[in-house]
Design an enzyme around this catalytic site. Structure first.
Site, PDB file in Angstrom:
ATOM      1  N   ASP B  55       0.812  -1.223   0.000  1.00  0.00           N
ATOM      2  CA  ASP B  55       0.000   0.000   0.000  1.00  0.00           C
ATOM      3  C   ASP B  55       0.850   1.281   0.000  1.00  0.00           C
ATOM      4  O   ASP B  55       1.860   1.366   0.697  1.00  0.00           O
ATOM      5  CB  ASP B  55      -0.899   0.033   1.240  1.00  0.00           C
ATOM      6  CG  ASP B  55      -1.935  -1.089   1.248  1.00  0.00           C
ATOM      7  OD1 ASP B  55      -1.663  -2.139   0.657  1.00  0.00           O
ATOM      8  OD2 ASP B  55      -3.001  -0.902   1.858  1.00  0.00           O
ATOM      9  N   HIS B  57      -1.107   4.604  -0.469  1.00  0.00           N
ATOM     10  CA  HIS B  57      -2.096   5.485   0.155  1.00  0.00           C
ATOM     11  C   HIS B  57      -1.756   6.970   0.090  1.00  0.00           C
ATOM     12  O   HIS B  57      -1.825   7.687   1.092  1.00  0.00           O
ATOM     13  CB  HIS B  57      -2.343   5.073   1.610  1.00  0.00           C
ATOM     14  CG  HIS B  57      -3.257   3.892   1.719  1.00  0.00           C
ATOM     15  ND1 HIS B  57      -4.534   3.903   1.223  1.00  0.00           N
ATOM     16  CD2 HIS B  57      -3.063   2.653   2.229  1.00  0.00           C
ATOM     17  CE1 HIS B  57      -5.104   2.718   1.438  1.00  0.00           C
ATOM     18  NE2 HIS B  57      -4.230   1.941   2.029  1.00  0.00           N
ATOM     19  N   HIS B 116      -9.008  -0.006  -2.404  1.00  0.00           N
ATOM     20  CA  HIS B 116      -9.276   1.439  -2.421  1.00  0.00           C
ATOM     21  C   HIS B 116      -9.400   1.995  -3.842  1.00  0.00           C
ATOM     22  O   HIS B 116      -9.797   3.142  -4.012  1.00  0.00           O
ATOM     23  CB  HIS B 116      -8.212   2.207  -1.637  1.00  0.00           C
ATOM     24  CG  HIS B 116      -8.472   2.205  -0.169  1.00  0.00           C
ATOM     25  ND1 HIS B 116      -9.040   3.266   0.499  1.00  0.00           N
ATOM     26  CD2 HIS B 116      -8.285   1.238   0.756  1.00  0.00           C
ATOM     27  CE1 HIS B 116      -9.167   2.953   1.782  1.00  0.00           C
ATOM     28  NE2 HIS B 116      -8.717   1.730   1.965  1.00  0.00           N
ATOM     29  N   HIS B 258      -3.827  -8.070  -3.956  1.00  0.00           N
ATOM     30  CA  HIS B 258      -3.899  -7.061  -2.906  1.00  0.00           C
ATOM     31  C   HIS B 258      -4.313  -7.636  -1.553  1.00  0.00           C
ATOM     32  O   HIS B 258      -3.673  -7.403  -0.541  1.00  0.00           O
ATOM     33  CB  HIS B 258      -4.851  -5.927  -3.291  1.00  0.00           C
ATOM     34  CG  HIS B 258      -4.953  -4.884  -2.212  1.00  0.00           C
ATOM     35  ND1 HIS B 258      -3.930  -4.003  -1.940  1.00  0.00           N
ATOM     36  CD2 HIS B 258      -5.921  -4.615  -1.297  1.00  0.00           C
ATOM     37  CE1 HIS B 258      -4.272  -3.228  -0.926  1.00  0.00           C
ATOM     38  NE2 HIS B 258      -5.468  -3.586  -0.510  1.00  0.00           N
TER      39      HIS B 258
END
Lengths: 368, 455
Positions: B55, B57, B116, B258
């Site tokens: 990740d 982000h 996400h 993921h």
């Protein structure tokens, strides 16, 4: 671009943060100038609107049922991330549970609650709805700027005045205090309680069983100041023989990676948490409660434990269904770094052993 | 205008400085990216060497630190396992830079989808608001979401070496563990951001012990553990014995995804059959691949996230065996040490967002897999104990939970059969661990982090 052409941003660290460190060093405790202290006090006062916004967010998403929260929040955006909503929910409902146990335990007398640094807290209004017939004396203590703002909000909203049951709520707009038989707002700096001539607290009964609440309040003060304040409350304002208790909600574990980051992040907002390092774990919290004289019970649990153990399965399911929560690991980290600690003395007078009866079944966390 | 050639390089330069590119360029870039991604299968084939990242982000400055530590594109091949956006302040710059690099160097960088990369999640966790704030409209968010729908769901890395090429990096100051004999093959190595060795673990291939375990399902539980107490965390079990003691230096493929596995998916081919070009659904195989987590349970469990499932060691080992995998690499869960191997090193979580959300205080990691063939003359030695990757081995502690669980081995042998206890050798794994870049770095705009706490 060859990767050794990428600047090593860490080399900038020394310069960037050096100034900040020097600034902090100058303002160390004991040597702090008036200006620094004012900045800090302002930052602490500001935390109240942070809490108010979080409460509104929780209400809007259905975590909490609190029709009064919105009257006090002034932040334009109150939407919080799901994990913060969950944390605020756990915090609020944990303290609600302890207060509920106290209020529903029968005694021959009235009961008294003192909320330290209450700010925009709505607990009094919610308790009036929940226990309309319970004879309760409620006190809130906070900085005058916060109490003035609170009283202005109450003046603006009739439903708040209704709850106070005062149809003649005709205070001057600049008033910073309010007194009645059931609800009292005291405008004062808690530190003034430790002075040689402590100010009078109107309508505060020295004999009624008394619950003192500190939700993220005493944490902002120095440990010796905190001891001094509690000593005054528990021996001077309330008689030493009166059943009394303290419920704390505050962070723990300042020394791990998350805790260190928290301290550094908050210090950039001028928020310092002096008792955090003094009472870093649950064990220290219990010991500290004993030190304050709560000889009949000293318990503590982190909010992760409280979510797991205090919240019923149905309620957990309801809350989990409110928002999709993708931040599980972070939530757990956050919940493990806040605790509720509660200690009590049963006293001798009226309402004797009310706290032992109220809280004997409330489970605490082992160790910690 | 069209984005290509020098325009693309200009956009890359601008984004590297953490400055957004104009809306029309974003549209063009997203169009190009979609053309490229539509040609990729649901499971992209990737050849080692490759550096696997978790990740990001929107922590742009930390992504720059990642490139500094791991090498820049196109010199290093990268595989990003999703969650480029949300939470951090620079989701836009981070995602667009990665996308530019993808369009510029399509064979050097692989992007797969995280949970996400979804319309619904980005409206809650920040990317939507960020686009609105930076462009004044939701157009850019919409272009990006259309790209999300085309991102692959997984990647299959082949050709990874079983042993690491030794690094010539110095030994980090605070390392007290005995490093293995330089003659030995290195299975795991951990380097800090300066390339200094923090930990090194040898693969002690032992034909004898694996031969023993072949005929005896209980050998696993009685096989010796790591050679020194300091390495007991990597306590080997029969579960990672090498195959037949024969000289082989290939390893099974590595599946990158993921989240994790799905009860609806028992083979990689089933992933290939999914129709991925859509918003992430609330349930079903595609959702599970992006949302699930490994956990210390038997079989499948309900996920507290409200999407995906929890899956236990038995599920992973069975899946890896059936699909000839030596390892599953996944992201999705914050791990304070940056990476965490579980279930006898059959699955690893890689997390690449240091000090996540400017609040968590964690370090980040990337996983480098070397190219097979670099040690073609490799012959497995019979030099003692077999000690493969450990159970729940993480950086720093060097101690896995509880060592070997006889019970688990017994259970596995009953559930999976004895052959299942000897999955393929994992690839050689080099973890580079790094900390957050300072936020006030010169030359790059940086908002002061304001992490929320309960006040």
């Amino acid at each position: 671009m060859d990767n050794n052409q990428i600047p090593n941003l860490k080399t900038l660290l020394g310069r960037g943060r050096g100034g900040g460190l020097r600034g902090r060093a100058r303002g160390g405790y004991g040597s702090s100038t008036q200006g620094d202290e004012a900045v800090r006090d302002n930052a602490v006062r500001g935390t109240d609107q942070d809490a108010a916004g979080s409460r509104v967010s929780c209400v809007e998403f259905g975590y909490l049922d609190d029709p009064y929260a919105k009257f006090f929040a002034t932040q334009s955006s109150t939407r919080r991330l799901p994990l913060l909503n969950r944390g605020t929910y756990v915090r609020t409902s944990a303290i609600d549970q302890l207060v509920d146990h106290f209020l529903t335990t029968p005694t021959s007398t009235q009961k008294q609650i003192i909320s330290l640094g209450a700010g925009t807290d709505t607990r009094y209004f919610r308790l009036r709805d929940k226990y309309p017939n319970e004879p309760l004396v409620y006190h809130e203590i906070d900085f005058a700027t916060n109490t003035t703002a609170k009283l202005q909000s109450i003046r603006r909203h009739p439903s708040l005045q209704d709850r106070i049951g005062d149809s003649h709520f005709a205070l001057k707009p600049t008033a910073d205090s309010y007194h009645s038989a059931s609800y009292n707002i005291h405008a004062l700096d808690l530190r003034s309680l430790t002075t040689s001539s402590p100010p009078p607290l109107e309508n505060l009964s020295p004999t009624l069983p008394t619950l003192i609440l500190s939700e993220m309040c005493l944490i902002y003060l120095h440990p010796t100041t905190v001891s001094g304040i509690l000593n005054r409350l528990l021996t001077h304002y309330v008689s030493p023989r009166t059943p009394a208790s303290l419920v704390l909600y505050e962070p723990i574990f300042p020394h791990d990676a998350f805790g260190r980051t928290m301290i550094s992040n908050l210090s950039t907002r001028n928020i310092h948490l002096p008792t955090l390092t003094a009472y870093p774990g649950l064990v220290d919290q219990r010991a500290r409660l004993r030190q304050y004289g709560f000889g009949d019970g000293c318990r503590a649990a982190d909010t992760k434990f409280i979510w797991r153990v205090w919240v019923s399965e149905e309620e957990k399911e309801r809350v989990a269904g409110l928002e999709m929560l993708d931040e599980l690991e972070e939530l757990e980290l956050l919940l493990r770094h806040y605790c509720v600690a509660w200690g009590w003395r049963d006293g001798e007078g009226e309402g004797e052993d009310v706290f032992s009866r109220a809280w004997s079944e409330v489970r605490e966390q082992d160790g910690g | 205008m069209s984005i290509g050639g020098s325009d693309l390089d200009r956009a890359i330069t601008q984004l590297r400085a953490c400055r957004p590119i104009p809306e029309n360029q974003v549209r063009e870039l997203c169009y190009k990216a979609r053309e490229l991604l539509i040609e990729e299968g649901n499971v992209v084939g990737v050849d080692a060497p490759v550096t696997i990242c978790g990740d990001i982000h929107g922590q742009f400055h930390d992504l720059m630190e990642l490139f500094r530590v791991g090498g820049d594109v196109p010199d290093t091949n990268y595989l990003f396992m999703g969650d480029f956006v949300d939470r951090g302040f620079y989701s836009l710059e981070s995602f667009l830079l990665l996308l530019c690099l993808k369009v510029r160097y399509p064979d050097r960088i692989t992007l797969i989808r995280g949970n996400h990369e979804s319309r619904q999640i980005t409206t809650v966790y920040g990317f939507y608001d960020e686009c609105l704030r930076k462009y004044g409209s939701a157009n850019v968010w919409r272009y990006c979401c259309e790209v999300f729908d085309y991102l692959a769901l997984g990647a299959l890395v082949s050709g990874a070496a079983t042993a690491l090429e030794p690094t010539d990096g110095p030994i980090a100051d605070n390392v007290t563990v005995d490093l293995p004999d330089p003659e030995q093959d290195i299975e795991i190595e951990t380097l800090n951001a300066n390339g200094e060795v923090m930990f090194r673990y040898a693969r002690n291939g032992d034909s004898q012990s694996s031969a023993t375990s072949q005929g005896n399902s209980n050998a696993a539980s009685s096989s010796p553990v790591g050679p020194t107490p300091s390495r007991s965390g990597a306590a080997g079990t029969g579960a990672t014995s090498s195959v037949n003691g024969s000289a082989r230096n290939d390893t099974g493929a590595i599946l990158c995804v993921h989240g994790g596995l799905s009860p609806l998916i028992d083979s990689i081919d089933k992933i290939r059959l999914l129709d991925r070009k859509q918003e992430v659904p609330h349930e079903g195989a595609m959702c599970d691949l992006l949302w699930s987590d490994p956990d210390e349970i038997d079989g499948w469990g309900l996920s507290p996230r409200g999407a995906g499932f929890l899956f236990g060691a038995d599920i992973v080992k069975c899946f890896n065996y059936k699909n000839d995998l030596s390892l599953i690499a996944r992201a999705h869960q914050l791990v304070m040490e940056g990476f965490k191997e579980m279930f006898d090193s059959t699955i690893v979580t890689v997390w690449s967002a240091p000090n996540y959300c400017y609040r968590c205080g964690n370090v980040a990691a990337i996983l480098e897999l070397g190219e097979d063939g670099s040690n073609a003359g490799f012959v497995r030695r019979s030099n003692g104990d077999r000690a493969g990757g450990g159970r729940g081995w993480i950086l720093g502690s060097n101690a896995g939970p509880n060592g070997t669980s006889n019970e688990e081995n017994r259970r596995l042998s009953s559930v999976l059969g004895e052959s299942m206890q000897r999955p393929r050798d994992g690839p050689g794994r080099r973890y580079r661990v790094f900390e957050a870049a300072p936020q006030d770095s010169r030359g790059m705009p940086a908002k002061k982090p304001v992490a929320d706490y309960f006040l």
